[in-house]
Design an enzyme around this catalytic site. Structure first.
Site, PDB file in Angstrom:
ATOM      1  N   CYS A   1       0.802  -1.225   0.000  1.00  0.00           N
ATOM      2  CA  CYS A   1       0.000   0.000   0.000  1.00  0.00           C
ATOM      3  C   CYS A   1       0.834   1.274   0.000  1.00  0.00           C
ATOM      4  O   CYS A   1       0.431   2.288  -0.582  1.00  0.00           O
ATOM      5  CB  CYS A   1      -0.981  -0.010   1.162  1.00  0.00           C
ATOM      6  SG  CYS A   1      -0.274  -0.504   2.744  1.00  0.00           S
TER       7      CYS A   1
ATOM      8  N   ARG B   1       6.952 -11.642   5.017  1.00  0.00           N
ATOM      9  CA  ARG B   1       6.409 -11.537   6.367  1.00  0.00           C
ATOM     10  C   ARG B   1       7.078 -12.565   7.269  1.00  0.00           C
ATOM     11  O   ARG B   1       7.273 -13.717   6.871  1.00  0.00           O
ATOM     12  CB  ARG B   1       4.890 -11.740   6.367  1.00  0.00           C
ATOM     13  CG  ARG B   1       4.150 -10.658   5.598  1.00  0.00           C
ATOM     14  CD  ARG B   1       2.652 -10.814   5.648  1.00  0.00           C
ATOM     15  NE  ARG B   1       2.007  -9.824   4.796  1.00  0.00           N
ATOM     16  CZ  ARG B   1       0.695  -9.782   4.561  1.00  0.00           C
ATOM     17  NH1 ARG B   1      -0.107 -10.670   5.133  1.00  0.00           N
ATOM     18  NH2 ARG B   1       0.189  -8.857   3.761  1.00  0.00           N
TER      19      ARG B   1
ATOM     20  N   GLN C   1       1.159 -11.192  -3.842  1.00  0.00           N
ATOM     21  CA  GLN C   1      -0.269 -10.893  -3.740  1.00  0.00           C
ATOM     22  C   GLN C   1      -0.771 -10.225  -5.013  1.00  0.00           C
ATOM     23  O   GLN C   1      -0.051  -9.438  -5.624  1.00  0.00           O
ATOM     24  CB  GLN C   1      -0.534  -9.940  -2.575  1.00  0.00           C
ATOM     25  CG  GLN C   1      -0.373 -10.538  -1.194  1.00  0.00           C
ATOM     26  CD  GLN C   1      -0.700  -9.508  -0.129  1.00  0.00           C
ATOM     27  OE1 GLN C   1      -0.093  -8.443  -0.082  1.00  0.00           O
ATOM     28  NE2 GLN C   1      -1.658  -9.821   0.728  1.00  0.00           N
TER      29      GLN C   1
ATOM     30  N   ASP D   1      -2.436  -7.638  -5.418  1.00  0.00           N
ATOM     31  CA  ASP D   1      -2.802  -6.536  -4.533  1.00  0.00           C
ATOM     32  C   ASP D   1      -3.247  -5.322  -5.343  1.00  0.00           C
ATOM     33  O   ASP D   1      -2.635  -4.975  -6.360  1.00  0.00           O
ATOM     34  CB  ASP D   1      -1.577  -6.166  -3.686  1.00  0.00           C
ATOM     35  CG  ASP D   1      -1.948  -5.570  -2.357  1.00  0.00           C
ATOM     36  OD1 ASP D   1      -3.151  -5.387  -2.104  1.00  0.00           O
ATOM     37  OD2 ASP D   1      -1.035  -5.288  -1.559  1.00  0.00           O
TER      38      ASP D   1
ATOM     39  N   HIS E   1      -5.088  -1.171  -4.789  1.00  0.00           N
ATOM     40  CA  HIS E   1      -5.591  -0.118  -3.910  1.00  0.00           C
ATOM     41  C   HIS E   1      -6.404   0.852  -4.754  1.00  0.00           C
ATOM     42  O   HIS E   1      -5.920   1.367  -5.766  1.00  0.00           O
ATOM     43  CB  HIS E   1      -4.437   0.582  -3.202  1.00  0.00           C
ATOM     44  CG  HIS E   1      -3.721  -0.332  -2.257  1.00  0.00           C
ATOM     45  ND1 HIS E   1      -2.673  -1.129  -2.654  1.00  0.00           N
ATOM     46  CD2 HIS E   1      -3.946  -0.611  -0.945  1.00  0.00           C
ATOM     47  CE1 HIS E   1      -2.266  -1.862  -1.622  1.00  0.00           C
ATOM     48  NE2 HIS E   1      -3.016  -1.567  -0.581  1.00  0.00           N
TER      49      HIS E   1
ATOM     50  N   LYS F   1     -12.728  -5.044   7.376  1.00  0.00           N
ATOM     51  CA  LYS F   1     -12.532  -5.763   6.130  1.00  0.00           C
ATOM     52  C   LYS F   1     -13.619  -6.808   5.915  1.00  0.00           C
ATOM     53  O   LYS F   1     -14.285  -7.257   6.847  1.00  0.00           O
ATOM     54  CB  LYS F   1     -11.164  -6.448   6.106  1.00  0.00           C
ATOM     55  CG  LYS F   1     -10.951  -7.459   7.220  1.00  0.00           C
ATOM     56  CD  LYS F   1      -9.576  -8.118   7.129  1.00  0.00           C
ATOM     57  CE  LYS F   1      -9.367  -9.114   8.278  1.00  0.00           C
ATOM     58  NZ  LYS F   1      -8.141  -9.905   8.121  1.00  0.00           N
TER      59      LYS F   1
ATOM     60  N   HIS G   1      -8.237  -1.300   0.145  1.00  0.00           N
ATOM     61  CA  HIS G   1      -7.197  -2.306  -0.067  1.00  0.00           C
ATOM     62  C   HIS G   1      -7.928  -3.603  -0.442  1.00  0.00           C
ATOM     63  O   HIS G   1      -8.892  -3.979   0.239  1.00  0.00           O
ATOM     64  CB  HIS G   1      -6.400  -2.590   1.208  1.00  0.00           C
ATOM     65  CG  HIS G   1      -5.874  -1.393   1.928  1.00  0.00           C
ATOM     66  ND1 HIS G   1      -4.521  -1.173   2.105  1.00  0.00           N
ATOM     67  CD2 HIS G   1      -6.505  -0.357   2.541  1.00  0.00           C
ATOM     68  CE1 HIS G   1      -4.352  -0.060   2.809  1.00  0.00           C
ATOM     69  NE2 HIS G   1      -5.538   0.450   3.084  1.00  0.00           N
TER      70      HIS G   1
END
Length: 636
Positions: free
Chosen positions: A335, A364, A382, A384, A386, A465, A511
């Protein structure tokens, strides 16, 4: 004493004698219900059947048909197992033994390791204790009396638990000569535990703290009847057969190496091709929906992670390094870079929404004990994205993501469930922002018309979420897609746009991931399909097989034609029996085997054979290309 009145779920009122219990109420309704009752719900609280009723109570009789029944059965089975262990191994100390999603476990402190043979003995003793029909009794003791009782029994872990509770009294359940600290409720007697199986042995630190003593954990499962147990055990065996780690080795998709480090997958050619297929699919689907593809760096300055709140709230999951005496955090999420892209220009309300998509690799720091093949790794990619939008656009954007999830899950044939996770205890942002974000997600969920659950306190630290949990062919649930609504980070990074009134305003950030971790999703796909991927996903769609060396020149020409046309194909021209080569291709889960003998060579044809053994009619290589294109057209 006067009688009391009880209200049943259908609204009817029944009069009972003072001191009547749940069991008495069930018996007054009918002998069948009395036999089936395993617990009760009084004014919304689960209780034992021996619980006395009070005047005016709202009461429901719980049988093994109720949703709560399995947890009660399994919790009682964990106590039965602990009793059997104490009978067979008197030196063992009992600790805790809860019911869990698919069964139960109990942790024991014992110097000698349990063996598979011990599990058989314990299970046999459990059956004997169940047959003995021992009454399960609840009593409330003062904490001081409970400490004295468990101290006399040598159960130091129970003493520690009671002292840590800091309460005046506790409940204790006993059956025969066994007693355990527990809130309950439990079954009326051990004979009600009819179908159970001990499954495995593992290590577990006391209270999950690696600084504490390592205990021995025995896992088991229990069901209301043997038919359900047998069905579950069958699914367990099928799950072992489908284990993605086993299939990954057999199909040569990926590997892990101690030399590389735990939690870091190495992708082999076919596995890398599978990833590429998925990632190309992702790019196409995102471009169709108006996303822009972006790419951020792997490390960002520590100051950025401090500003975002990750350093304070997520630091234990991150890796850090230093370059030129400057601290950097290796990104666990994408992000921050996406916000930097947004900040690189002055934005107008006319520019919004902006949808930034990145197949971003993140790291991670997962604890070693939770690493599990591709399903839990330390480095993953990911899908991912935004979305930065105005508050007025937020509802449509959330609904757009929900629609995206539905479309993609349909491509893979997955059913799924949804869950709204709300503000956790450890979080950032104002109450007003959290309320606005939660209401936005809640409204979109309600409008979707799909059922959903609320998971209190499990949101991200910066926003609530929606978690989407898909169901595979074994009815297991997997967390993949997530939609997070965030008013907080745009504030922290001073993201603005010029509104229609010429004033600076704050965008909202969504997100979201669709597949989630590519590694995890591939692990789920492998187990769902047992490695037999559909044609569009298969790393190798076909293998060209020759009957004799005589056909090799023609087979090589066919191989070239198919590759040039985009078919993922390999050749097997070894001097082996055709049946052997077919069997090898089947074991590798290749969808089609293209057999070439003298006849096919003379006619310029191939004879496709599906991996299940069915043959298609002979066709020209160009026709097979058309066939593959037709079969995969919905995924391009």
């Amino acid at each position: 004493m006067s009688n009391i009145k009880i209200t049943l779920p259908d609204g009817s009122v029944r009069e009972m004698a003072f001191g009547a219990t749940i069991a008495d109420l069930a018996a007054s309704i009918g002998a069948g219900l009395a036999k089936a009752a395993i617990a009760g719900r009084v004014n919304g609280t689960l209780v034992d059947v021996s619980t006395p009723l009070s005047d005016g109570a709202q009461v429901e009789i719980v049988t093994d048909k109720n949703s709560e029944a399995l947890e009660i059965i399994r919790h009682s089975a964990s106590h039965l197992m602990a009793q059997a262990v104490k009978d067979l191994f008197p030196a063992a100390k009992v600790t805790i033994g809860p019911a869990i999603e698919n069964g139960f476990y109990y942790d024991f402190d014992m110097d000698t390791p349990f063996t598979p043979e011990d599990l058989e003995r314990i299970e046999t003793r459990m059956a004997e204790l169940a047959k003995a029909d021992l009454k399960i009794k609840r009593q409330v003791l003062s904490s001081a009396d409970a400490v004295a009782m468990f101290s006399g029994m040598g159960e130091s872990y129970k003493v520690e638990l009671i002292n840590d509770l800091g309460v005046e009294s506790v409940s204790v359940y006993s059956q025969g000569d066994f007693a355990d600290l527990c809130r309950g409720p439990h079954l009326p007697s051990t004979s009600r535990i009819k179908a159970f199986k001990l499954l495995s042995i593992a290590g577990a630190y006391w209270r999950g703290n690696e600084n504490n003593k390592m205990l021995q954990r025995i896992y088991g499962t229990a069901f209301a009847d043997k038919k359900e147990l047998e069905a579950y055990l069958h699914r367990m065996e099928e799950a072992k057969r489908r284990d993605h780690r086993k299939i990954g080795r057999e199909l040569d998709l990926f590997s892990f190496s101690d030399e590389v480090g735990a939690g870091f997958a190495i992708w082999h050619p076919k596995g890398a091709m599978l990833r590429t297929i998925l990632e190309d699919f992702e790019r196409r689907e995102h471009l169709k929906r108006g996303y822009d593809i972006v790419l951020g760096p792997q490390i960002l300055k520590t100051e950025l992670w401090q500003r975002s709140g990750h350093y304070e709230n997520y630091r234990e999951n991150m890796y850090f390094t230093e370059v030129d005496e400057q601290g950097f955090g290796i990104k666990p999420m994408n992000c921050l870079s996406h916000m930097m892209i947004y900040k690189s220009h002055l934005r107008s309300y006319r520019d919004l929404p902006l949808r930034f998509f990145e197949l971003g690799t993140v790291h991670r720091h997962e604890r070693a004990g939770v690493l599990h093949g591709l399903l839990r790794v330390r480095c993953f990619t990911q899908d991912d994205a935004h979305i930065l939008c105005t508050p007025e656009q937020l509802d449509a954007e959330i609904k757009g993501v929900l629609s995206f999830v539905n479309d993609v899950m349909g491509k893979f044939g997955f059913e799924y469930e949804m869950e709204l996770s709300t503000r956790p205890e450890k979080s950032i942002g104002s109450d007003q922002d959290w309320e606005s974000a939660t209401n936005a997600l809640l409204s979109a969920l309600k409008d979707s018309g799909r059922p959903f659950e609320v998971n209190e306190g499990d949101g991200a630290f910066y926003g609530p979420k929606i978690d989407i949990k898909l169901r595979d062919c074994l009815d297991r649930k997997w967390q993949c897609a997530t939609i997070q609504c965030d008013f907080t980070l745009p504030e922290r990074f001073d993201l603005t746009y010029i509104g229609s009134d010429g004033e600076k305003k704050r965008p909202v950030m969504v997100h979201r991931v669709i597949l989630g971790s590519i590694e995890r999703f591939i692990g789920v796909l492998i187990e769902h399909f047992a490695g037999s991927f559909p044609l569009w996903l298969s790393p190798v769609q076909a293998v060209v097989l020759t009957v004799t060396d005589n056909q090799i020149p023609y087979a090589q020409d066919v191989l070239s034609q198919l590759r040039e046309s985009g078919v993922r194909v390999q050749g097997d021209f070894r001097n082996e029996k055709l049946s052997f080569k077919i069997r090898e291709a089947q074991l590798q889960k290749v969808p089609y085997m293209l057999v070439i003998g003298d006849k096919e060579m003379e006619l310029g044809m191939v004879t496709p054979r599906f991996r299940d053994g069915n043959n298609l009619h002979a066709m020209k290589p160009s026709e097979f290309v058309t066939f593959v294109g037709h079969e995969t057209k919905n995924y391009k």
